[in-house]
Scaffold this motif. Sequence first.
Motif, PDB file in Angstrom:
ATOM      1  N   ILE A  29     -12.754  -0.698 -13.619  1.00 19.39           N
ATOM      2  CA  ILE A  29     -12.284   0.670 -13.392  1.00 19.39           C
ATOM      3  C   ILE A  29     -12.998   1.279 -12.190  1.00 19.39           C
ATOM      4  N   LEU A  30     -14.293   1.080 -12.103  1.00 17.42           N
ATOM      5  CA  LEU A  30     -15.070   1.633 -10.982  1.00 17.42           C
ATOM      6  C   LEU A  30     -14.630   1.024  -9.649  1.00 17.42           C
ATOM      7  N   LEU A  31     -14.529  -0.295  -9.602  1.00 15.94           N
ATOM      8  CA  LEU A  31     -14.108  -0.957  -8.363  1.00 15.94           C
ATOM      9  C   LEU A  31     -12.662  -0.600  -7.996  1.00 15.94           C
ATOM     10  N   SER A  32     -11.817  -0.460  -8.999  1.00 17.09           N
ATOM     11  CA  SER A  32     -10.431  -0.058  -8.744  1.00 17.09           C
ATOM     12  C   SER A  32     -10.360   1.345  -8.168  1.00 17.09           C
ATOM     13  N   ALA A  33     -11.198   2.231  -8.682  1.00 14.91           N
ATOM     14  CA  ALA A  33     -11.223   3.604  -8.170  1.00 14.91           C
ATOM     15  C   ALA A  33     -11.705   3.643  -6.728  1.00 14.91           C
ATOM     16  N   LEU A  34     -12.708   2.833  -6.413  1.00 12.19           N
ATOM     17  CA  LEU A  34     -13.196   2.778  -5.033  1.00 12.19           C
ATOM     18  C   LEU A  34     -12.129   2.215  -4.096  1.00 12.19           C
ATOM     19  N   ALA A  35     -11.462   1.149  -4.530  1.00 11.48           N
ATOM     20  CA  ALA A  35     -10.390   0.582  -3.716  1.00 11.48           C
ATOM     21  C   ALA A  35      -9.243   1.568  -3.559  1.00 11.48           C
ATOM     22  N   PHE A  36      -8.954   2.330  -4.618  1.00 13.03           N
ATOM     23  CA  PHE A  36      -7.908   3.344  -4.563  1.00 13.03           C
ATOM     24  C   PHE A  36      -8.231   4.401  -3.505  1.00 13.03           C
ATOM     25  N   ALA A  37      -9.482   4.866  -3.501  1.00  9.23           N
ATOM     26  CA  ALA A  37      -9.877   5.890  -2.526  1.00  9.23           C
ATOM     27  C   ALA A  37      -9.741   5.365  -1.098  1.00  9.23           C
ATOM     28  N   ARG A  38     -10.160   4.107  -0.870  1.00  7.23           N
ATOM     29  CA  ARG A  38     -10.027   3.528   0.461  1.00  7.23           C
ATOM     30  C   ARG A  38      -8.570   3.369   0.864  1.00  7.23           C
ATOM     31  N   GLN A  39      -7.763   2.861  -0.043  1.00  6.49           N
ATOM     32  CA  GLN A  39      -6.352   2.626   0.270  1.00  6.49           C
ATOM     33  C   GLN A  39      -5.582   3.936   0.401  1.00  6.49           C
ATOM     34  N   LEU A  40      -5.983   4.946  -0.343  1.00  3.76           N
ATOM     35  CA  LEU A  40      -5.329   6.254  -0.271  1.00  3.76           C
ATOM     36  C   LEU A  40      -5.472   6.845   1.132  1.00  3.76           C
ATOM     37  N   ARG A  41      -6.665   6.707   1.704  1.00  2.00           N
ATOM     38  CA  ARG A  41      -6.885   7.195   3.071  1.00  2.00           C
ATOM     39  C   ARG A  41      -6.109   6.373   4.089  1.00  2.00           C
ATOM     40  N   ALA A  42      -5.993   5.077   3.839  1.00  2.22           N
ATOM     41  CA  ALA A  42      -5.388   4.182   4.820  1.00  2.22           C
ATOM     42  C   ALA A  42      -3.861   4.196   4.796  1.00  2.22           C
ATOM     43  N   SER A  43      -3.256   4.157   3.608  1.00  2.00           N
ATOM     44  CA  SER A  43      -1.806   3.944   3.574  1.00  2.00           C
ATOM     45  C   SER A  43      -1.004   4.951   2.765  1.00  2.00           C
ATOM     46  N   GLY A  44      -1.634   5.858   2.084  1.00  2.00           N
ATOM     47  CA  GLY A  44      -0.867   6.838   1.332  1.00  2.00           C
ATOM     48  C   GLY A  44      -0.898   6.599  -0.159  1.00  2.00           C
ATOM     49  N   ALA A  45      -0.308   7.535  -0.887  1.00  2.00           N
ATOM     50  CA  ALA A  45      -0.454   7.580  -2.335  1.00  2.00           C
ATOM     51  C   ALA A  45       0.353   6.526  -3.080  1.00  2.00           C
ATOM     52  N   ASP A  46       1.571   6.222  -2.650  1.00  2.00           N
ATOM     53  CA  ASP A  46       2.439   5.367  -3.452  1.00  2.00           C
ATOM     54  C   ASP A  46       1.871   3.955  -3.620  1.00  2.00           C
ATOM     55  N   GLY A  47       1.556   3.302  -2.537  1.00  2.91           N
ATOM     56  CA  GLY A  47       1.006   1.952  -2.616  1.00  2.91           C
ATOM     57  C   GLY A  47      -0.368   1.932  -3.261  1.00  2.91           C
ATOM     58  N   ALA A  48      -1.161   2.949  -3.010  1.00  2.00           N
ATOM     59  CA  ALA A  48      -2.501   3.015  -3.581  1.00  2.00           C
ATOM     60  C   ALA A  48      -2.440   3.187  -5.096  1.00  2.00           C
ATOM     61  N   TYR A  49      -1.505   3.987  -5.568  1.00  2.00           N
ATOM     62  CA  TYR A  49      -1.375   4.210  -7.008  1.00  2.00           C
ATOM     63  C   TYR A  49      -0.948   2.940  -7.729  1.00  2.00           C
ATOM     64  N   LYS A  50       0.006   2.204  -7.160  1.00  2.00           N
ATOM     65  CA  LYS A  50       0.445   0.947  -7.782  1.00  2.00           C
ATOM     66  C   LYS A  50      -0.694  -0.054  -7.827  1.00  2.00           C
ATOM     67  N   ALA A  51      -1.470  -0.140  -6.752  1.00  2.00           N
ATOM     68  CA  ALA A  51      -2.611  -1.060  -6.718  1.00  2.00           C
ATOM     69  C   ALA A  51      -3.671  -0.646  -7.736  1.00  2.00           C
ATOM     70  N   LEU A  52      -3.904   0.659  -7.880  1.00  2.00           N
ATOM     71  CA  LEU A  52      -4.877   1.150  -8.864  1.00  2.00           C
ATOM     72  C   LEU A  52      -4.479   0.731 -10.271  1.00  2.00           C
ATOM     73  N   ARG A  53      -3.235   0.975 -10.635  1.00  2.00           N
ATOM     74  CA  ARG A  53      -2.754   0.611 -11.976  1.00  2.00           C
ATOM     75  C   ARG A  53      -2.849  -0.890 -12.197  1.00  2.00           C
ATOM     76  N   SER A  54      -2.493  -1.660 -11.206  1.00  2.00           N
ATOM     77  CA  SER A  54      -2.534  -3.113 -11.326  1.00  2.00           C
ATOM     78  C   SER A  54      -3.968  -3.611 -11.493  1.00  2.00           C
ATOM     79  N   ASN A  55      -4.873  -3.096 -10.686  1.00  2.00           N
ATOM     80  CA  ASN A  55      -6.272  -3.529 -10.757  1.00  2.00           C
ATOM     81  C   ASN A  55      -6.924  -3.128 -12.079  1.00  2.00           C
ATOM     82  N   ILE A  56      -6.675  -1.915 -12.541  1.00  2.00           N
ATOM     83  CA  ILE A  56      -7.230  -1.483 -13.823  1.00  2.00           C
ATOM     84  C   ILE A  56      -6.649  -2.322 -14.956  1.00  2.00           C
ATOM     85  N   GLY A  57      -5.357  -2.587 -14.895  1.00  2.00           N
ATOM     86  CA  GLY A  57      -4.729  -3.420 -15.921  1.00  2.00           C
ATOM     87  C   GLY A  57      -5.335  -4.809 -15.988  1.00  2.00           C
ATOM     88  N   ARG A  58      -5.599  -5.399 -14.829  1.00  2.00           N
ATOM     89  CA  ARG A  58      -6.214  -6.731 -14.805  1.00  2.00           C
ATOM     90  C   ARG A  58      -7.628  -6.698 -15.382  1.00  2.00           C
TER      91      ARG A  58
END
Length: 127
Positions: A29-58
């Motif tokens: 969860i912690l690493l997913s949140a950090l990756a989410f914050a980085r990806q949110l700045r880089a590419s926007g909310a939609d792709g970052a949100y899907k990656a967050l859910r996927s990473n937390i699920g894994r």
Amino acid sequence: MAEAELMPIIEAITLAVELAGIAVILAGILLSALAFARQLRASGADGAYKALRSNIGRSILLGLELLVAADIINTVAIEPTLESLAVLAGIVAIRTFLSFSLEVEIEGRWPWQKRARETTASRREGA
């Protein structure tokens, strides 16, 4: 070694595996949140949100696997009664259902279904 001498060792192993499962979930969860914050700045909310859910699920899936392993160790090695085996069966059934649900949520398909890309690629190769 007598059975009484093994019990504390088996209990310690069970506890260690349970703690490892919890640690995997929390670290994921912690690493997913950090990756989410980085990806949110880089590419926007939609792709970052899907990656967050996927990473937390894994992370949850891996943690669940460790928790099931701890339950199996505990039930088989410490309390091998018919009642404890029935409780273990219920726990494994619930966690298996959760694992399948998370897999569908992450991948968008059942675990036994081929990915659309793999199916399409194999059709092209066979044609």
